[in-house]
Design a protein around this motif. Structure first.
Motif, short mmCIF file in Angstrom:
data_model
loop_
_atom_site.label_atom_id
_atom_site.label_comp_id
_atom_site.label_asym_id
_atom_site.label_seq_id
_atom_site.Cartn_x
_atom_site.Cartn_y
_atom_site.Cartn_z
N ALA A 514 2.91 -5.84 -12.89
CA ALA A 514 4.33 -5.54 -12.73
C ALA A 514 4.46 -4.41 -11.72
O ALA A 514 3.83 -3.36 -11.87
N ARG A 515 5.28 -4.63 -10.71
CA ARG A 515 5.52 -3.60 -9.71
C ARG A 515 7.02 -3.53 -9.43
O ARG A 515 7.72 -4.55 -9.50
N ARG A 516 7.48 -2.35 -9.11
CA ARG A 516 8.90 -2.15 -8.82
C ARG A 516 9.05 -1.35 -7.54
O ARG A 516 8.30 -0.39 -7.29
N GLY A 517 10.02 -1.72 -6.75
CA GLY A 517 10.40 -0.95 -5.57
C GLY A 517 11.89 -0.70 -5.56
O GLY A 517 12.67 -1.57 -5.98
N ILE A 518 12.31 0.48 -5.14
CA ILE A 518 13.73 0.81 -5.02
C ILE A 518 13.97 1.36 -3.63
O ILE A 518 13.19 2.18 -3.13
N ASP A 530 11.61 -6.24 -8.24
CA ASP A 530 10.52 -6.29 -9.22
C ASP A 530 9.67 -7.52 -8.96
O ASP A 530 10.20 -8.63 -8.75
N GLU A 531 8.37 -7.32 -8.96
CA GLU A 531 7.42 -8.43 -8.81
C GLU A 531 6.52 -8.44 -10.04
O GLU A 531 5.81 -7.46 -10.30
N VAL A 532 6.58 -9.51 -10.82
CA VAL A 532 5.85 -9.58 -12.08
C VAL A 532 5.08 -10.88 -12.16
O VAL A 532 5.44 -11.89 -11.54
N GLU A 533 4.00 -10.85 -12.94
CA GLU A 533 3.19 -12.04 -13.19
C GLU A 533 3.01 -12.18 -14.69
O GLU A 533 2.56 -11.25 -15.37
N ALA A 534 3.36 -13.35 -15.22
CA ALA A 534 3.27 -13.61 -16.65
C ALA A 534 1.84 -13.94 -17.05
O ALA A 534 1.05 -14.43 -16.24
N PRO A 535 1.49 -13.70 -18.31
CA PRO A 535 0.17 -14.09 -18.80
C PRO A 535 0.12 -15.59 -19.07
O PRO A 535 0.92 -16.36 -18.54
#
Length: 686
Positions: A514-518, A530-535
């Motif tokens: 999980a990564r976030r940029g503002i 937000d860039e996320v990867e599910a399990p």
């Protein structure tokens, strides 16, 4: 650190010292240990009384500044006026609230500091008499509540300032009574291991308690020199345990509110050492310490509200310690926020600050009305709770301000707020933080509120968990306390002022990454990506923003916020790595009444955002645009004749799922917000 028991020779010296006709007995020094491997003070002797912060005759410069400068004159008069008001108040009483006497200790410090200062700068005997009355009353207390040692530290500081500053005016009997209280109720309890755990901690207790004990030791120095040296050497040795957490950039891990506590007392300690011994033994040069003023200054937005993460309040005020930092760094621009408050707020608003006289000591030589704004619009700091603080202007009250944090819930006073942010635009705070809940309101119900383990009772409190912050919640689970989120990049580029944070550790087990940029884009609006990867299993992601605004769901991926005649549009788009659009469900969630009987009420607030489902092993990119009507720095989103659609009344309910990014237009704001939001790996890094 190795500890040693006071040598027999030292004990003999202490026993033999005269205390104004009273011998310091062997019982004065219990058979405890004092860690002071290095004699920092050596043969250096402090001057006579007064020796704490303001030497004899130095008040003349303050009187001169107050007489020749309108701003300083108003502040001086406010302190004197408040001292006059104190004349008719009964002395503070030994009445605890729960386990704390702290509110009484703080009021004692405020009164004695103000009254002693008023006496020294006006020579009006009434202020001396009222301060002496307060001190003699406090000296009769059975104790100053050593089980909660902050209470002892602040009471000792109060009594020590009064004793030192009013020494020449006091009778021998008053001196003896107050000095005995400082030693027996202030300094001696700090030798008991049951009371001195603060020596090894890395937070505000260390700074406050060491400062209080040092003031006590300085006050009685000539009558118990060896003992006082041990106390002061101990402070120099151990206060660095807390100071090191401000390295390398000056970021204070406990946040805005506790900066005002811990750092202020740290400065009081350093300033007192420097005044008494001509040096601070390298404390001010600890990594990050002199930089921490930049952190504090940038923590306040154009609305004059701070980024109040962790256990902080929602309002700010003048910080006297900032005047010390401005002088030490030779940088008056550090006082831009203080300047604003001194010029624009009722000066009497600040007399509740018990340290206000210190501002007169440290700042009277500075022409506040000539202070200019800082040069940089962005400040970032690493450390245990890293932050990125950015704005479009220091001089425009309608500027956009965004402050975000990484860090961990495993920091003193921390919340599960990793990845959270606040936002100002158009003179309005749109994205807010609840901040602290009153401790006694929880402890009185038997709650243990300072645990840091994953299952600590602290994490049953609504305001403290990620569901009540402007961050992500995965499968309605808490963030992992042991996780840490670093700031991974930042850029002060005016067209794309931004920062990124890696949240993966705090969602370990719930997300693969999980990564976030503002970013503040073109000085007009804010983007959160937000860039996320599910399990291996499907995942429900909730994106939350707490706001005091009225929220109306206006479409499948849009919401309109209104507040104070201003409007903000929230637009959401979500896409899988394959390019397939995600299904966004815009929602609101109540904040008041809160879920538990012990939770504080949160009137006038609501949570808005959305939920979406991420398939097993799915990679999702989510972009949220926060578009303030009128823009943030002159160029407007939704300019003349455009505006944001809808009237914006009422609280919206769950909207229907709509695929993709398409939504209703907002006139020219669509063009302004049409800039592509690149993947986080492509964001510029300074």
């Amino acid at each position: 650190m190795k500890k040693f028991v006071l040598p027999l020779l030292l004990v003999s010296l202490l026993i033999g010292q005269s205390l104004l006709g009273q011998t310091l007995s062997a019982q004065t020094l219990p058979a405890q240990t004092l860690s002071a491997q290095t004699d920092y003070i050596g043969a250096t002797k402090p001057p006579g009384h007064p020796r704490i912060l303001l030497l004899k005759g130095e008040e003349e410069a303050i009187r001169k500044a107050a007489g020749g400068d309108r701003i300083w004159g108003k502040m001086q008069q406010a302190i004197v006026d408040e001292s006059d008001r104190m004349m008719g108040l009964p002395p503070v009483e030994h009445v605890k609230i729960g386990r704390r006497l702290l509110d009484k200790s703080r009021e004692a410090l405020r009164r004695i500091f103000f009254l002693s200062y008023a006496y020294r700068t006006t020579r009006a005997i009434k202020y001396f008499q009222r301060a002496e009355k307060e001190m003699l009353h406090i000296a009769e207390f059975a104790d100053w509540n050593p089980p909660h040692f902050l209470d002892v530290a602040e009471m000792t500081m109060a009594m020590s300032i009064g004793y030192d500053w009013l020494f020449d005016q006091m009778s021998q009997q008053s001196r003896a009574t107050i000095k005995e209280a400082i030693i027996h109720k202030g300094l001696e309890p700090s030798l008991d291991p049951a009371n001195s755990g603060w020596l090894k901690v890395e937070h505000n207790w260390n700074q406050v308690c060491n400062a209080g004990m040092t003031y006590g030791a300085l006050a009685v120095y000539e009558d118990s020199t060896a003992f006082s040296k041990q106390i002061i050497n101990r402070a120099v040795e151990f206060v660095v345990n807390a100071m090191k957490d401000m390295g390398p950039d000056g970021n204070y891990p406990e946040g805005y509110g506790y900066w005002g506590y811990g750092t202020s007392f740290n400065v009081l300690l350093i300033s007192a050492l420097d005044k008494a011994f001509g040096q601070d033994y390298g404390l001010a040069e600890q990594p990050g310490f002199l930089k921490t003023a930049g952190f504090l200054e940038n923590m306040t937005g154009p609305t004059n509200r701070p980024f109040n993460y962790s256990d902080a309040g929602g309002n700010g005020g003048i910080e006297p310690a900032m005047f010390w930092f401005a002088a030490r760094n030779n940088d008056p621009s550090l006082l831009w926020e203080e300047r604003s408050r001194m010029l624009n707020e009722d000066v009497h608003r600040h007399v509740t600050d018990r340290l206000l006289p210190a501002m007169m000591i440290w700042g009277h030589g500075i022409s506040v009305d000539k202070v200019g704004p800082p040069k940089s619009l962005m400040w970032t700091g690493r450390g245990k709770n890293p932050v990125a603080l950015m704005r479009t202007s220091w001089t425009d009250s309608s500027a956009i301000y965004v402050a975000m944090k990484g860090g961990s819930g495993n920091v003193n006073h921390a919340h599960m707020d990793v990845g959270s942010f606040v936002m100002d635009a158009g003179g309005v705070r749109w994205a807010m933080d609840f901040g602290a809940q009153d401790y006694e309101s929880l402890e009185s119900k038997g709650m243990q509120i300072f645990g840091r383990s994953q299952d600590a009772e602290r994490w049953t409190i609504f305001r403290y968990v990620n569901q009540a912050h402007n961050t992500l919640t995965i499968n309605d689970q808490h963030q992992l306390v042991k996780g840490f989120a670093p700031i991974t990049g930042h850029s002060a580029d005016g067209g794309w002022m931004s920062a990124t944070v890696d949240l993966s550790e705090v969602y370990k087990g719930s997300l693969v990454s999980a990564r976030r940029g503002i970013a503040i884009v073109d000085q007009q609006y804010v983007v959160v990506r937000d860039e996320v990867e599910a399990p291996d299993s499907a995942t429900v992601l909730r994106w939350t923003m707490v706001t005091p605004a009225t929220v109306k769901i206006t479409g499948g991926n849009t919401a309109e916020l209104t507040q104070g005649g201003k409007r903000l549009l929230m637009k959401v788009e979500a896409n899988l790595a394959s390019g397939a659009p995600g299904v966004v469900q815009m929602k609101t969630w109540v904040t008041d009444p809160p879920p538990n009987s012990y939770d504080a009420p949160n009137p006038g607030t609501i949570r808005t955002g959305f939920e979406l489902n991420i398939p097993a092993k799915g990679k999702m990119a989510i972009v949220v645009r926060l578009l303030p009507e009128g823009g943030g720095a002159g160029a407007g989103v939704g300019g003349a004749g455009a505006g944001v659609r809808g009237a914006g009344t009422g609280v919206g309910s769950t909207g229907s799922g709509v695929r993709g990014a398409a939504a209703g237009g907002t006139g020219s704001s669509e063009a302004a917000a049409g800039r592509k939001v690149p993947p986080l790996d492509e964001w510029k890094k300074d």
